[in-house]
Design an enzyme around this catalytic site. Structure first.
Site, PDB file in Angstrom:
ATOM      1  CE1 TYR A 109      -6.450 -44.742 -12.367  1.00 54.80           C
ATOM      2  CE2 TYR A 109      -5.272 -42.763 -13.034  1.00 54.80           C
ATOM      3  CZ  TYR A 109      -5.444 -44.134 -13.085  1.00 54.80           C
ATOM      4  OH  TYR A 109      -4.599 -44.897 -13.851  1.00 54.80           O
ATOM      5  CD  GLU A 197      -4.845 -48.231 -13.431  1.00 57.66           C
ATOM      6  OE1 GLU A 197      -5.321 -47.503 -14.306  1.00 57.66           O
ATOM      7  OE2 GLU A 197      -5.305 -49.357 -13.162  1.00 57.66           O
TER       8      GLU A 197
END
Length: 389
Positions: A109, A197
């Site tokens: 991530y 993101e």
């Protein structure tokens, strides 16, 4: 303002942030030709909505043949996709993004967000790629590595090294990661983004990094500097009443409660919502009519509030400063003429021309208007009105 994955990846590509080859389509009949154009022998079919959790909701499928490409595209376009971020009503899928398969060695991530405590952008990384970052933060916060980035110096090697070591990367992988992360920070800084993101960020078999996903949000107040990004706005993905309110200079956010609020000033609006909660109620919205509200804009505020069928009472809490109380009172009366207000109106007006406003409302003799002299009294009456007390 938020944008779709395919749009975020268009921006990524301009900054040399590596992405898989892909194409957006709006008609399932174009799916096979898009897959052929992309090439390869495996494709990801992705629903394009402004919400996370698409895969768990059935909005992301992996096709291994062209027949499966057509099948999945037909199933996803037109579906009402429900995820943990859409609510029970879900969102209608009108577009899909077809993307070529890549060699995945590992998943991470990576994100950039403004940290209001440090007053600096923060880049976050985690080894838990493909998992909602909120879940990781709750269950395994030690698996999230963060670095604050001073805008005056930008993203540098020491930032990359801290993140990379926390991700367990090898020296060779760190070199590629630095290049990727530096480009991503440039995307964030130069486009006035509020959030980026990438989940998952993929490490390939060749030790390079590719953005397998992409999510971006922007500071609305800076969009005037980015006409090309502003043009990416998809109004179908936004709450219609919020969009309508913006056209009239009203700051409106729909919530899940049943006590509507109409307030002037963001701070007072937040306080009003807090005290409604304190009295045992649930706010139905945030609505700031601003300091230059006219009778017409106040009336429009009522129209927008009453489009929410959950609203059982309306608490009008105005402190007259720039906007006069009598103007609000006239707006209330105008609203009752234009729109049938079938719920109790609890009115607390204080400040400039409050006495004149009280006289206006008294002379109007409208049955469902309930006056209050203080914030606490108004909130209590608004909550009681919902309960039928």
């Amino acid at each position: 303002m938020n944008i779709h994955e395919y749009q975020a990846k268009e921006i990524f590509s301009k900054y040399s942030v590596p992405i898989p080859k892909g194409k957006m389509i709006e008609n399932a009949d174009d799916a096979v030709s898009a897959a052929k154009e992309i090439g390869g022998n495996i494709w990801a079919i992705k629903a394009q909505i402004h919400a996370g959790g698409r895969g768990k909701g059935g909005g992301v499928k992996l096709a291994k043949t062209l027949d499966e490409v057509k099948k999945y595209a037909s199933e996803i376009i037109g579906m009402q996709l429900i995820t943990h971020q859409t609510g029970a009503e879900g969102k209608l899928v009108k577009k899909i993004y077809i993307e070529g398969g890549i060699d995945i060695k590992n998943e991470f991530y990576l994100g950039v967000v403004l940290d209001r405590t440090s007053e600096m952008p923060v880049m976050m990384a985690s080894t838990e790629g493909g998992v909602e970052i909120e879940k990781v933060a709750e269950e395994s916060p030690e698996k999230i590595v963060k670095v604050a980035i001073d805008p005056l110096i930008g993203f540098n090697g020491f930032h990359a090294r801290k993140l990379a070591f926390g991700m367990g990367l090898t020296p060779n992988q760190v070199k590629h990661f630095f290049k990727f992360a530096k480009a991503l920070y440039a995307v964030y800084a130069e486009n006035d983004a509020s959030l980026i993101e990438i989940n998952p960020l993929v490490l390939t078999g060749e030790d390079t990094f590719i953005a397998l996903d992409g999510k971006m949000g922007f500071d609305d107040n800076a969009l005037y500097r980015h006409k090309e990004i502003s043009a990416m706005r998809d109004f179908d993905e936004e709450e219609a009443t919020e969009t309508e309110a913006g056209k009239y200079g009203l700051s409106y956010i729909k919530l899940d409660g049943n006590v509507a609020c109409m307030v002037n000033g963001a701070g007072l609006a937040m306080s009003t919502m807090d005290i409604i909660k304190l009295e045992g109620g649930e706010p139905a919205n945030f609505l700031d009519v601003g300091g230059s509200a006219s009778a017409e804009t106040v009336a429009k505020g009522f129209e927008i509030i009453l489009q929410d069928k959950n609203v059982k009472s309306i608490f009008i809490n105005i402190f007259g400063g720039i906007v006069r109380c009598d103007r609000i009172a006239n707006g209330i009366l105008e609203a009752t003429k234009k729109t049938k207000v079938g719920v109790p109106l609890i009115v607390r007006l204080d400040g400039t021309n409050a006495l004149e406003a009280a006289e206006i409302l008294k002379k109007a003799n409208i049955e469902n208007i309930i006056t209050a002299s203080t914030l606490a009294e108004g909130a209590k009456k608004a909550v009681e009105a919902v309960k039928g007390v």
